[in-house]
Design a protein around this motif. Structure first.
Motif, PDB file in Angstrom:
ATOM      1  N   ALA A  20       5.175 -23.545  46.791  1.00 35.49           N
ATOM      2  CA  ALA A  20       4.841 -23.382  48.145  1.00 35.49           C
ATOM      3  C   ALA A  20       5.972 -24.550  48.793  1.00 35.49           C
ATOM      4  CB  ALA A  20       3.562 -23.774  48.447  1.00 35.49           C
ATOM      5  N   THR A  21       5.801 -25.978  48.135  1.00 33.33           N
ATOM      6  CA  THR A  21       6.559 -26.996  48.512  1.00 33.33           C
ATOM      7  C   THR A  21       7.855 -26.530  48.368  1.00 33.33           C
ATOM      8  OG1 THR A  21       4.805 -28.484  47.773  1.00 33.33           O
ATOM      9  CG2 THR A  21       6.983 -29.350  48.128  1.00 33.33           C
ATOM     10  N   ALA A  22       8.498 -26.147  47.525  1.00 41.09           N
ATOM     11  CA  ALA A  22       9.762 -25.513  47.191  1.00 41.09           C
ATOM     12  C   ALA A  22      10.255 -24.520  48.286  1.00 41.09           C
ATOM     13  CB  ALA A  22      10.080 -25.159  45.747  1.00 41.09           C
ATOM     14  N   ALA A  23       9.494 -23.525  48.359  1.00 41.75           N
ATOM     15  CA  ALA A  23       9.654 -22.518  49.545  1.00 41.75           C
ATOM     16  C   ALA A  23      10.025 -23.219  50.752  1.00 41.75           C
ATOM     17  CB  ALA A  23       8.777 -21.644  49.604  1.00 41.75           C
ATOM     18  N   LEU A  24       8.994 -23.996  51.135  1.00 45.31           N
ATOM     19  CA  LEU A  24       9.187 -24.734  52.696  1.00 45.31           C
ATOM     20  C   LEU A  24      10.512 -25.606  52.631  1.00 45.31           C
ATOM     21  CD1 LEU A  24       7.892 -25.547  55.293  1.00 45.31           C
ATOM     22  CD2 LEU A  24       6.613 -27.374  53.957  1.00 45.31           C
ATOM     23  N   ALA A  25      10.732 -26.274  51.526  1.00 46.60           N
ATOM     24  CA  ALA A  25      11.857 -27.211  51.462  1.00 46.60           C
ATOM     25  C   ALA A  25      13.048 -26.086  51.571  1.00 46.60           C
ATOM     26  CB  ALA A  25      11.837 -28.018  50.235  1.00 46.60           C
ATOM     27  N   ALA A  26      13.170 -25.024  51.065  1.00 46.67           N
ATOM     28  CA  ALA A  26      14.439 -24.226  51.048  1.00 46.67           C
ATOM     29  C   ALA A  26      14.471 -23.642  52.823  1.00 46.67           C
ATOM     30  CB  ALA A  26      14.168 -23.054  50.046  1.00 46.67           C
ATOM     31  N   LEU A  27      13.393 -23.256  53.264  1.00 43.75           N
ATOM     32  CA  LEU A  27      13.252 -22.688  54.523  1.00 43.75           C
ATOM     33  C   LEU A  27      13.881 -23.760  55.585  1.00 43.75           C
ATOM     34  CD1 LEU A  27      12.402 -20.680  56.546  1.00 43.75           C
ATOM     35  CD2 LEU A  27      10.291 -21.513  56.646  1.00 43.75           C
ATOM     36  N   LEU A  28      13.238 -25.019  55.522  1.00 38.59           N
ATOM     37  CA  LEU A  28      13.884 -26.031  56.104  1.00 38.59           C
ATOM     38  C   LEU A  28      15.164 -26.223  56.056  1.00 38.59           C
ATOM     39  CD1 LEU A  28      10.684 -28.587  56.037  1.00 38.59           C
ATOM     40  CD2 LEU A  28      11.165 -26.688  57.567  1.00 38.59           C
ATOM     41  N   ALA A  29      15.662 -26.533  54.690  1.00 40.08           N
ATOM     42  CA  ALA A  29      17.066 -26.557  54.628  1.00 40.08           C
ATOM     43  C   ALA A  29      17.924 -25.774  55.255  1.00 40.08           C
ATOM     44  CB  ALA A  29      17.506 -26.645  53.210  1.00 40.08           C
ATOM     45  N   LEU A  30      17.677 -24.191  55.137  1.00 41.71           N
ATOM     46  CA  LEU A  30      18.287 -23.205  55.851  1.00 41.71           C
ATOM     47  C   LEU A  30      18.104 -23.434  57.184  1.00 41.71           C
ATOM     48  CD1 LEU A  30      17.093 -20.141  53.771  1.00 41.71           C
ATOM     49  CD2 LEU A  30      19.540 -21.247  53.814  1.00 41.71           C
ATOM     50  N   THR A  31      17.297 -23.693  58.128  1.00 41.92           N
ATOM     51  CA  THR A  31      17.074 -24.178  59.513  1.00 41.92           C
ATOM     52  C   THR A  31      17.968 -25.217  59.849  1.00 41.92           C
ATOM     53  OG1 THR A  31      14.760 -23.178  59.654  1.00 41.92           O
ATOM     54  CG2 THR A  31      15.605 -24.339  61.172  1.00 41.92           C
ATOM     55  N   CYS A  86      20.675 -26.260  58.152  1.00 40.53           N
ATOM     56  CA  CYS A  86      22.044 -25.919  58.139  1.00 40.53           C
ATOM     57  C   CYS A  86      22.414 -24.932  59.471  1.00 40.53           C
ATOM     58  CB  CYS A  86      22.181 -24.962  57.023  1.00 40.53           C
ATOM     59  SG  CYS A  86      22.182 -25.902  55.340  1.00 40.53           S
ATOM     60  N   SER A  87      21.698 -24.281  59.909  1.00 42.99           N
ATOM     61  CA  SER A  87      21.828 -23.643  61.063  1.00 42.99           C
ATOM     62  C   SER A  87      21.981 -24.552  62.237  1.00 42.99           C
ATOM     63  CB  SER A  87      20.934 -22.453  61.397  1.00 42.99           C
ATOM     64  OG  SER A  87      19.760 -23.072  61.695  1.00 42.99           O
ATOM     65  N   ASN A  88      21.285 -25.497  62.344  1.00 40.94           N
ATOM     66  CA  ASN A  88      21.616 -26.431  63.388  1.00 40.94           C
ATOM     67  C   ASN A  88      22.958 -27.203  63.191  1.00 40.94           C
ATOM     68  OD1 ASN A  88      19.041 -25.821  64.493  1.00 40.94           O
ATOM     69  ND2 ASN A  88      18.182 -27.573  63.857  1.00 40.94           N
ATOM     70  N   ALA A  89      23.199 -27.651  61.945  1.00 41.12           N
ATOM     71  CA  ALA A  89      24.147 -28.211  61.612  1.00 41.12           C
ATOM     72  C   ALA A  89      25.552 -27.214  61.998  1.00 41.12           C
ATOM     73  CB  ALA A  89      24.461 -28.746  60.062  1.00 41.12           C
ATOM     74  N   VAL A 143      18.110 -36.610  52.734  1.00 42.14           N
ATOM     75  CA  VAL A 143      19.324 -35.841  52.364  1.00 42.14           C
ATOM     76  C   VAL A 143      19.296 -34.485  52.188  1.00 42.14           C
ATOM     77  CG1 VAL A 143      21.295 -35.686  50.750  1.00 42.14           C
ATOM     78  CG2 VAL A 143      20.540 -38.108  51.421  1.00 42.14           C
ATOM     79  N   ASN A 144      19.971 -33.665  52.841  1.00 41.67           N
ATOM     80  CA  ASN A 144      19.832 -32.151  52.709  1.00 41.67           C
ATOM     81  C   ASN A 144      19.973 -31.729  51.181  1.00 41.67           C
ATOM     82  OD1 ASN A 144      19.819 -29.254  52.672  1.00 41.67           O
ATOM     83  ND2 ASN A 144      21.193 -29.309  54.551  1.00 41.67           N
ATOM     84  N   PRO A 145      18.889 -31.169  50.155  1.00 39.87           N
ATOM     85  CA  PRO A 145      19.352 -30.921  49.247  1.00 39.87           C
ATOM     86  C   PRO A 145      20.212 -29.844  48.763  1.00 39.87           C
ATOM     87  CG  PRO A 145      17.087 -29.805  49.734  1.00 39.87           C
ATOM     88  CD  PRO A 145      17.682 -31.002  50.786  1.00 39.87           C
ATOM     89  N   GLU A 146      20.325 -29.050  50.027  1.00 37.65           N
ATOM     90  CA  GLU A 146      21.263 -27.804  49.995  1.00 37.65           C
ATOM     91  C   GLU A 146      22.933 -28.666  50.094  1.00 37.65           C
ATOM     92  OE1 GLU A 146      20.702 -24.742  48.939  1.00 37.65           O
ATOM     93  OE2 GLU A 146      18.610 -25.468  48.426  1.00 37.65           O
ATOM     94  N   ASN A 147      22.903 -29.720  50.726  1.00 39.79           N
ATOM     95  CA  ASN A 147      24.218 -30.342  51.075  1.00 39.79           C
ATOM     96  C   ASN A 147      24.058 -31.832  51.096  1.00 39.79           C
ATOM     97  OD1 ASN A 147      26.824 -31.109  52.256  1.00 39.79           O
ATOM     98  ND2 ASN A 147      26.810 -29.723  54.080  1.00 39.79           N
ATOM     99  N   PRO A 148      24.738 -32.482  50.149  1.00 43.58           N
ATOM    100  CA  PRO A 148      24.538 -33.879  49.952  1.00 43.58           C
ATOM    101  C   PRO A 148      25.199 -34.670  51.006  1.00 43.58           C
ATOM    102  CG  PRO A 148      26.139 -33.317  48.491  1.00 43.58           C
ATOM    103  CD  PRO A 148      25.266 -31.861  48.926  1.00 43.58           C
ATOM    104  N   ASP A 149      26.037 -33.940  52.152  1.00 42.60           N
ATOM    105  CA  ASP A 149      26.735 -34.649  53.194  1.00 42.60           C
ATOM    106  C   ASP A 149      25.951 -34.571  54.403  1.00 42.60           C
ATOM    107  OD1 ASP A 149      28.963 -35.498  51.622  1.00 42.60           O
ATOM    108  OD2 ASP A 149      30.075 -33.218  51.915  1.00 42.60           O
ATOM    109  N   GLU A 150      24.690 -33.881  54.476  1.00 41.12           N
ATOM    110  CA  GLU A 150      23.832 -33.692  55.589  1.00 41.12           C
ATOM    111  C   GLU A 150      22.713 -34.516  55.364  1.00 41.12           C
ATOM    112  OE1 GLU A 150      25.418 -29.554  57.033  1.00 41.12           O
ATOM    113  OE2 GLU A 150      23.490 -29.475  56.204  1.00 41.12           O
ATOM    114  N   PHE A 151      21.943 -34.774  56.517  1.00 40.90           N
ATOM    115  CA  PHE A 151      20.698 -35.222  56.649  1.00 40.90           C
ATOM    116  C   PHE A 151      19.899 -34.167  57.264  1.00 40.90           C
ATOM    117  CE2 PHE A 151      23.722 -39.013  56.665  1.00 40.90           C
ATOM    118  CZ  PHE A 151      23.118 -39.554  55.578  1.00 40.90           C
TER     119      PHE A 151
END
Length: 306
Positions: free
Chosen positions: A13-24, A26-29, A77-85
């Motif tokens: 559940a924690t991993a799924a939430l982290a992935a969802l938040l990372a996707l969100t 990324c859309s903001n970025a 740091v965004n786990p999907e992109n180390p250049d983003e927070f």
């Protein structure tokens, strides 16, 4: 040892939430990179349009946020992109920027360096889950508050030292804290009561990041760690078999955004933007997005010692 079904479910559940938040995030970025507002409804509101007209010097500029990116839910740091927070504070800063017409970039620093970094002109503001105190304001910044403070106490599973708060239950324990935390003097102030009871004073072990403090508990080098209760809950969710919460403590502080002392135009514009963000319900929406369940609004007010 294989994890139990409960811990496996919590981890998934924690991993799924982290992935969802990372996707969100990324859309903001991506919206920001394309020159679009991450929060267009806010940017188009009558109040924000008027604020940009009142503060034309902010429009089209970039404001550098000094942050300590080690607090899950707030800024990491965004786990999907180390250049983003990513995190609540990243979104909140973007929302303020959208309202006032400026972009945001970032300068990661140690927690104790947040205020000096802005006071020295290396960054423009601090949006980094920072408690607004007079002592910090004397370092050269003004604060605009936006949230009340509830502290959690993180301990090992089962609370083996029976810690009940920032009180004599800390006698003889080791407390891991970030350098510059407001909790440092609070824990140190327990020492006289411990000594009066014939007990050892608590030992404060200082670190540069929340992650280091938590690791100290996981490795048995510390007995407790104190921070925003949402942060504590996040670490428990990440380590359900190893960590627990001892207590929630209401501290007489508010979380604030720091700006350079004397820059009243920027400070007052940020305050006005926060009023609109709270009134629109966006701050509460962002708290829900980042699972900050105990995030109580505080009326945006200024703390200044200048």
């Amino acid at each position: 040892m294989l994890p139990t079904n409960t811990s496996r479910t919590a981890a998934l559940a924690t991993a799924a939430l982290a992935a969802l938040l990372a996707l969100t995030a990324c859309s903001n970025a991506e919206a920001e990179a394309a020159g679009e507002a991450a929060f267009p409804d806010l940017a188009d509101s009558a109040a924000c349009v008027e604020l940009r007209e009142q503060n034309p010097d902010l429009v089209g500029t970039t404001k550098t946020n000094a942050l300590n990116p080690h607090t899950p839910g707030y800024e990491v740091v965004n786990p999907e992109n180390p250049d983003e927070f990513i995190g609540f504070d990243i979104d909140l800063g973007d929302a303020i920027g959208d309202c006032l017409g400026f972009d945001v970039d970032y300068l990661p620093v140690g927690f104790s360096e947040l205020v000096p970094t802005v006071a020295s002109g290396q960054a423009d503001w601090i949006v980094s889950n920072l408690y607004a105190t007079e002592e910090r304001a004397h370092g050269g910044v003004d604060f605009i508050s936006y949230s009340k403070v509830f502290d959690g106490i993180l301990v090992a599973t089962g609370n083996p030292k029976s810690i009940t708060g920032i009180d004599t239950s800390l006698c003889g324990t080791t407390v891991a804290l970030n350098k510059g935390y407001v909790e440092v003097p609070l824990v140190e102030a327990v020492a006289p009561d411990c000594e009066a009871a014939g007990l050892e004073a608590p030992t404060v072990s200082l670190f540069d990041s929340s992650a280091d403090c938590v690791q100290a508990i996981l490795s048995g080098r510390a007995d407790a760690y104190m921070n925003d209760v949402n942060t504590v809950k996040g670490y428990i969710a990440a380590h359900p078999d190893d960590l627990d919460s001892a207590e929630t403590v209401m501290l007489d502080y508010e979380i604030g955004i720091g700006v350079l002392q004397g820059d009243h135009a920027f400070r007052d514009a940020v305050q006005a933007a926060l009023v609109e963000i709270q009134g629109s319900g966006l701050q509460a929406e962002l708290a829900g997005k980042w699972a900050l369940d105990e995030n109580a609004l505080a009326e945006p007010t200024v703390l200044s010692v200048g």
